[in-house]
Design an enzyme around this catalytic site. Structure first.
Site, mmCIF file in Angstrom:
data_model
loop_
_atom_site.group_PDB
_atom_site.id
_atom_site.type_symbol
_atom_site.label_atom_id
_atom_site.label_comp_id
_atom_site.label_asym_id
_atom_site.label_seq_id
_atom_site.Cartn_x
_atom_site.Cartn_y
_atom_site.Cartn_z
ATOM 1 N N TYR A 38 0.844 -1.195 0.000
ATOM 2 C CA TYR A 38 0.000 0.000 0.000
ATOM 3 C C TYR A 38 0.884 1.251 0.000
ATOM 4 C CZ TYR A 38 -3.441 3.410 1.584
ATOM 5 O OH TYR A 38 -4.247 4.511 1.689
ATOM 6 N N GLU A 117 9.703 4.674 22.738
ATOM 7 C CA GLU A 117 8.562 3.798 23.031
ATOM 8 C C GLU A 117 8.379 2.813 21.892
ATOM 9 O OE1 GLU A 117 5.099 6.263 23.408
ATOM 10 O OE2 GLU A 117 6.205 7.763 24.539
ATOM 11 N N LYS A 119 6.531 0.929 19.071
ATOM 12 C CA LYS A 119 5.374 1.325 18.268
ATOM 13 C C LYS A 119 4.431 0.131 18.200
ATOM 14 C CE LYS A 119 4.150 3.588 13.933
ATOM 15 N NZ LYS A 119 3.096 2.709 13.462
ATOM 16 N N ASP A 121 1.440 -2.252 17.362
ATOM 17 C CA ASP A 121 0.756 -2.443 16.097
ATOM 18 C C ASP A 121 -0.721 -2.730 16.333
ATOM 19 O OD1 ASP A 121 0.603 -2.426 13.420
ATOM 20 O OD2 ASP A 121 1.588 -4.357 13.103
ATOM 21 N N ARG A 140 -9.229 7.326 15.197
ATOM 22 C CA ARG A 140 -8.511 8.452 14.626
ATOM 23 C C ARG A 140 -9.216 8.994 13.378
ATOM 24 N NH1 ARG A 140 -4.403 8.340 10.882
ATOM 25 N NH2 ARG A 140 -3.212 10.270 10.786
ATOM 26 N N TYR A 229 -0.102 6.561 25.015
ATOM 27 C CA TYR A 229 1.181 7.119 24.584
ATOM 28 C C TYR A 229 1.198 8.642 24.452
ATOM 29 C CZ TYR A 229 -0.919 6.561 19.889
ATOM 30 O OH TYR A 229 -1.746 6.574 18.809
ATOM 31 N N LYS A 318 10.877 2.167 11.631
ATOM 32 C CA LYS A 318 10.164 0.913 11.415
ATOM 33 C C LYS A 318 11.115 -0.295 11.414
ATOM 34 C CE LYS A 318 6.137 1.001 10.336
ATOM 35 N NZ LYS A 318 5.335 1.549 9.254
ATOM 36 N N CYS A 412 1.115 -41.053 -4.487
ATOM 37 C CA CYS A 412 2.261 -40.404 -3.847
ATOM 38 C C CYS A 412 3.228 -39.878 -4.910
ATOM 39 C CB CYS A 412 2.973 -41.404 -2.940
ATOM 40 S SG CYS A 412 4.531 -40.780 -2.283
ATOM 41 N N CYS A 415 6.577 -42.291 -4.448
ATOM 42 C CA CYS A 415 6.632 -43.734 -4.710
ATOM 43 C C CYS A 415 5.440 -44.242 -5.511
ATOM 44 C CB CYS A 415 6.749 -44.507 -3.397
ATOM 45 S SG CYS A 415 5.219 -44.537 -2.454
ATOM 46 N N CYS A 430 0.525 -40.987 2.378
ATOM 47 C CA CYS A 430 0.979 -41.962 1.399
ATOM 48 C C CYS A 430 0.909 -43.319 2.088
ATOM 49 C CB CYS A 430 2.415 -41.652 0.991
ATOM 50 S SG CYS A 430 3.268 -43.062 0.265
ATOM 51 N N CYS A 436 8.202 -46.321 0.537
ATOM 52 C CA CYS A 436 8.291 -44.975 -0.030
ATOM 53 C C CYS A 436 9.637 -44.345 0.331
ATOM 54 C CB CYS A 436 7.147 -44.117 0.501
ATOM 55 S SG CYS A 436 7.191 -42.421 -0.086
HETATM 56 S S1 IVH Z 1 2.699 8.922 19.018
HETATM 57 C C1 IVH Z 1 1.838 12.957 17.496
HETATM 58 N N1 IVH Z 1 3.484 6.691 20.153
HETATM 59 O O1 IVH Z 1 1.489 4.906 15.246
HETATM 60 C C2 IVH Z 1 2.258 11.563 17.702
HETATM 61 N N2 IVH Z 1 2.125 6.561 18.209
HETATM 62 O O2 IVH Z 1 2.111 6.040 12.565
HETATM 63 C C3 IVH Z 1 1.142 10.613 17.634
HETATM 64 N N3 IVH Z 1 1.540 4.287 17.549
HETATM 65 O O3 IVH Z 1 -1.450 6.732 14.743
HETATM 66 C C4 IVH Z 1 1.519 9.225 17.755
HETATM 67 N N4 IVH Z 1 2.600 3.259 19.180
HETATM 68 O O4 IVH Z 1 -1.588 4.766 16.348
HETATM 69 C C5 IVH Z 1 2.791 7.253 19.151
HETATM 70 N N5 IVH Z 1 4.187 4.788 21.291
HETATM 71 C C6 IVH Z 1 3.499 5.355 20.284
HETATM 72 C C7 IVH Z 1 2.800 4.587 19.337
HETATM 73 C C8 IVH Z 1 2.129 5.242 18.299
HETATM 74 C C9 IVH Z 1 1.835 3.112 18.112
HETATM 75 C C10 IVH Z 1 0.731 4.452 16.319
HETATM 76 C C11 IVH Z 1 -0.384 5.462 16.483
HETATM 77 C C12 IVH Z 1 -0.233 6.414 15.345
HETATM 78 C C13 IVH Z 1 0.665 5.691 14.415
HETATM 79 C C14 IVH Z 1 1.488 6.667 13.619
#
Ligand code: IVH
Length: 675
Positions: A38, A117, A119, A121, A140, A229, A318, A412, A415, A430, A436
Site C-alpha cells: 500500500y 517507546e 510502536k 501495532d 482516529r 502514549y 520501522k 504419492c 513412490c 501416502c 516410499c
Molecule cells: S505517538 C503525534 N506513540 O502509530 C504523535 N504513536 O504512525 C502521535 N503508535 O497513529 C503518535 N505506538 O496509532 C505514538 N508509542 C506510540 C505509538 C504510536 C503506536 C501508532 C499510532 C499512530 C501511528 C502513527
C-alpha cells in the site's frame, strides 16, 4: 500513447487500486494487501502527482489520507486537537537526518534527550475525559474526525471509566493504541477456525475488527488492551514538562503505559534502544512494528511544532516488515516421515521478517480451501519471529486468468502408492510406508538428528544422497556403511568420509530414551520417549507391553499407546531393531535412583540466554535431577531460570509470584544439589 496520456492512465490506475485497498482496510477491516505494498503505491502516486500538479484531482486518495467515516453507522466525533500521524524512518541514516533536523531547528549543539517507546501495532484511540469521567472514545479517522465507539471502548478492562486521583485537568484526552496481545490473537483465531468462521490475518486486524463491532458484547469478549502514549489537553501548565513525565502522570490516573519505555540521549542512545528492542521483539507478548522516538522536553516539542500532519519532534523507525506480498509459482506436495502428504507453496522469493523466503507450508488441503488458493495467485506471506513462513491470505483481485486449482494427488509423488485421507482427518497420507523413499529418507534423517542418535555430519542432504545412490535403505544400513563407499560421493572427500564413519560408529551407545525417540514412532516426541524409557527401563519390556500397560506411563493416552503398540507389531520395524542390535547398537539403561532426583515433581521453565551453558544442557541438568522442563509459565511452574534478555516469561512469572533465579542462582542450585 503520448506521455501525458500514459501518466493519466497510471494515475487513474493507482487511484483506483488505492481506493479499493482503503475500502478493504478501513471499512471492511480486512486489508487485501500488506502495508508495504500500500505504501509503495501511495508513494508512487504522491510522486507522480508532485511531478504533474495539474493532474491532481479533488477525489485523489492523496487528498484524503485515511478513509471517510460516513460509510458505517458509527457517529462522527470531531477531534478538538487533531490526531496526528508520524513520519517514518527506515534506516540509521534517516534517523541521523531526523536528529540533525531537530538540532538545527532548535539551533542547539546539545545532545537531545529522547523518549523511546515501542510502536504498538494496533489502532489509535482517543479517550475524552471530563471531570475525570470517560465521555467518549473515538477512532482516529482522518485525524480531524473519527468514529464514536464509546460503547465498545467501555468494555475494555484496561480503560478506566473514571480517572484515579484528583489532580487532573477538567477536560483531557488520553491517546494510545488498542491492540490484541499475541496469545489472545492465537486463541481467538483458533476459536474462529473451530467455529468454521473466517480468521483474522494478524493481531492488528483482529483488534480493528473487534473494536468496530456493532454489538459491544462481542467486543467485550475479545482480548483487547489499551496502552497510552500521549495526552491532548488545552492547558498543560500544571502537568509535567516532559513526554516521559507525562506518561508517568497518565499511569497515575489509571492507564497502562508501555513498560519498555525509556529515556535516552542522542542518536546513539536511540539506535542502541532500537537494536535492543529488535532482539526482544519476538519475546514481547504483543506485536510492535518499530520504535517511536519523541523529543522528551515538551517545551522543545512546542518549539519544533508540526509539518503538515506529523510532528517535527517525533519519528517512527520501522522494523523490517513481517508481511509482504508475493506470487505462488507452484504448489508441490511433500511426503513426511509418517507419510503425511503436505502441500508447500513455492514462492517468488521475497524479503520478509528479515530473511528471504521462497517456500511456505500450506499444512493440508483444508488450509488450501480455506484460503481459496490457486497456483499463480498473489498472496500475503507472513513471517513473525522464528515461526515458519505462512500464507495468510490470497488477494483475489490479483488472480491471473491462467491460475489453476490445487488438487490433492491421488498417488504419492515419490513412490506412486495410493494417497489416502481418513474421514474427518485433515492430513492425507501416502500408504507406501517404508517402501516410499521419501518416508525412508525422513525416517533416517530423524534417526540421525541431534536430539535422536546425534550422528554429526549426517545432515539431510547426505541422507538423501545415500538413499538415492542405493547405499542405504534403512537406518540399520548406516552401521555397515564403509568409508570407500562414502568417499566416492558428490562433494565428499576422504576426510569427511572418515569423520562420518567415526560419527556413526560413535553413536552406537545412545541413552535408551534417545534410541526410542530415534525410532520415529508417531507422536512419540522427546518427552514421551523419556517417560517410556524411565518407566520400562529396557526396550524389550516396552516392545512387549500391551495397550493397558502403555497407558500407565505418564502422559501416555490411548492414541500414543496405540501408535507405540502397533509400531512394535510391524515385522519390518522389528527386523530393523534386530539388525541394529546385531550391528552393535546398544543403549544405556536409564538411571533410576530416586534418591538422586531431588527435583522430582517440580516444573522448571528456562528463558533468556545463559552464558555458561546452552539451553539444552541446562534442560538435561534439570531433568537429570528429576525436574520437568516446560516451555511456558503457568501457575504450576515451580521456578523460572531467567538468563540474559529474558522477556515475557519472566514478566509472567513475576506477575504470578513464581520463584525466579538468575544464572548465578541457577549455578548455585546445581552445585548444591549435585554436591
Ligand atoms: S505517538 C503525534 N506513540 O502509530 C504523535 N504513536 O504512525 C502521535 N503508535 O497513529 C503518535 N505506538 O496509532 C505514538 N508509542 C506510540 C505509538 C504510536 C503506536 C501508532 C499510532 C499512530 C501511528 C502513527
Amino acid at each position: 500513447m503520448t506521455d501525458q496520456a500514459a501518466v493519466e492512465k497510471r494515475l487513474a490506475a493507482l487511484r483506483e487500486l488505492i481506493d479499493e485497498y482503503n475500502y478493504h482496510y478501513y471499512v471492511l477491516d480486512d486489508p487485501s494487501v500488506p502495508d508495504v505494498e500500500y505504501d509503495r503505491l501511495m508513494r508512487e502516486l504522491i510522486a507522480l502527482e508532485a511531478a504533474n500538479p495539474a493532474l491532481v484531482t479533488a477525489d485523489s486518495p492523496t487528498q484524503r489520507v485515511g478513509a471517510s467515516t460516513t460509510m458505517t453507522s458509527f457517529a462522527e466525533v470531531r477531534h478538538e486537537i487533531p490526531m496526528l500521524s508520524l513520519d517514518n524512518a527506515f534506516s540509521d541514516e534517516e534517523m541521523d537526518d531526523f536528529d540533525r533536523r531537530v538540532r538545527e531547528r532548535l539551533a542547539s549543539e546539545e545532545t537531545v534527550e529522547y523518549d523511546c517507546e515501542p510502536k504498538l501495532d494496533g489502532l489509535a484511540l482517543s479517550l475524552r475525559y471530563e471531570h475525570g469521567r470517560l465521555v467518549y472514545g473515538a477512532t482516529r479517522g482522518d485525524g480531524y474526525a473519527g468514529e464514536d465507539i464509546t460503547a465498545n471502548v467501555r468494555t475494555l478492562p484496561s480503560i478506566p471509566l473514571k480517572l484515579r486521583g484528583e489532580h487532573f485537568p477538567e477536560k483531557l484526552e488520553v491517546r494510545g493504541e488498542v491492540y490484541m496481545p499475541k496469545a489472545g490473537f492465537e486463541r481467538l483465531n483458533n476459536m474462529l477456525t473451530n467455529a468454521g468462521e473466517k480468521t483474522f490475518v494478524n493481531p492488528r486486524n483482529a483488534a480493528a475488527g473487534s473494536l468496530r463491532q456493532k454489538d459491544p458484547s462481542v467486543t467485550a469478549r475479545r482480548p483487547l488492551e489499551f496502552c497510552a502514549y500521549s495526552v491532548a489537553v488545552a492547558d498543560a501548565s500544571h502537568l509535567p514538562d516532559t513526554q516521559s513525565g507525562m506518561l508517568e502522570q497518565v499511569q497515575q490516573w489509571g492507564f497502562r503505559i508501555n513498560p519498555e519505555m525509556r529515556v535516552t540521549r542522542g542518536i546513539k542512545g536511540c539506535l542502541d534502544y532500537y537494536r535492543e528492542m529488535m532482539e526482544k521483539r519476538d519475546d514481547l507478548p504483543y506485536e510492535i512494528d518499530g520504535i517511536v522516538f519523541k523529543v522528551n522536553r515538551l517545551d522543545l516539542q512546542n518549539q519544533l511544532g508540526f509539518i503538515s500532519r506529523a510532528p517535527r519532534w517525533a519519528i517512527a523507525y520501522k522494523f523490517p516488515a513481517q508481511e509482504v506480498m508475493t506470487v505462488v509459482r507452484d504448489v508441490e506436495f511433500q511426503v513426511g516421515r509418517t507419510g503425511a502428504v503436505t502441500p508447500v507453496a513455492r514462492l517468488e522469493p521475497v524479503f520478509v521478517g528479515g530473511v528471504t523466503v521462497s517456500n511456505a507450508t500450506l499444512h493440508n488441503m483444508d488450509e488450501i480451501h480455506r484460503l481459496d488458493l490457486h497456483r499463480g495467485d498473489a498472496v500475503i506471506v507472513r513471517r513473525a519471529g522464528d515461526v515458519i513462513p505462512q500464507v495468510v491470505k490470497v488477494i483475489p483481485e490479483r488472480r491471473p486468468a491462467d491460475a489453476t486449482v490445487v488438487e490433492l494427488p491421488t498417488s504419492c509423488p515419490v513412490c506412486g502408492s495410493d494417497v489416502l485421507q481418513v474421514e474427518g482427518e485433515a492430513v492425507a497420507r501416502c500408504t507406501g510406508g517404508l517402501y516410499c523413499a521419501a518416508q525412508r529418507k525422513e525416517a533416517i534423517k530423524h534417526f540421525a538428528s541431534r536430539r535422536a542418535m546425534d550422528i554429526e555430519g549426517l545432515g539431510d542432504r547426505l541422507v538423501e544422497l545415500l538413499v538415492d545412490e542405493g547405499l542405504i535403505s534403512s537406518v540399520a544400513d548406516l552401521y555397515v556403511l564403509r568409508e570407500d563407499q562414502v568417499a566416492g560421493l558428490e562433494r565428499m572427500g576422504q576426510k569427511s568420509a572418515t569423520n562420518l564413519i567415526q560419527a556413526i560408529d560413535g553413536s552406537r551407545r545412545p541413552e535408551l530414551w534417545r534410541f526410542i525417540y530415534a525410532l520415529g514412532i508417531r507422536e512419540v516426541g522427546e518427552a514421551t520417549a523419556k517417560a517410556l524409557a524411565q518407566d520400562f527401563g529396557d526396550l524389550k519390556a516396552l516392545q512387549e507391553a500391551d495397550l493397558e500397560r502403555l497407558q500407565l506411563v505418564n502422559d501416555v493416552g490411548p492414541i500414543v499407546a496405540g501408535h507405540v503398540h502397533s509400531f512394535f507389531r510391524q515385522p519390518h520395524n522389528l527386523e530393523t531393531i534386530e539388525a541394529l542390535i546385531e550391528r552393535g547398537v546398544h543403549w544405556q539403561a536409564p538411571e533410576t535412583r530416586p534418591a538422586e532426583r531431588p527435583l522430582a515433581g517440580q516444573t522448571y521453565v528456562l528463558t533468556g540466554t545463559l552464558q555458561t551453558m546452552t539451553r539444552d544442557e541446562a534442560k538435561a541438568r534439570l531433568e537429570a535431577l528429576g525436574a520437568k522442563v516446560s516451555g511456558s509459565v503457568s501457575a504450576k511452574t515451580s521456578c523460572v531460570v531467567a538468563g540474559e534478555a529474558a522477556g515475557s516469561k519472566l514478566t509472567k512469572a513475576e506477575s504470578l509470584g513464581i520463584r525466579v533465579v538468575d544464572e548465578q542462582g541457577f549455578l548455585a542450585l546445581l552445585a548444591e544439589l549435585a554436591g
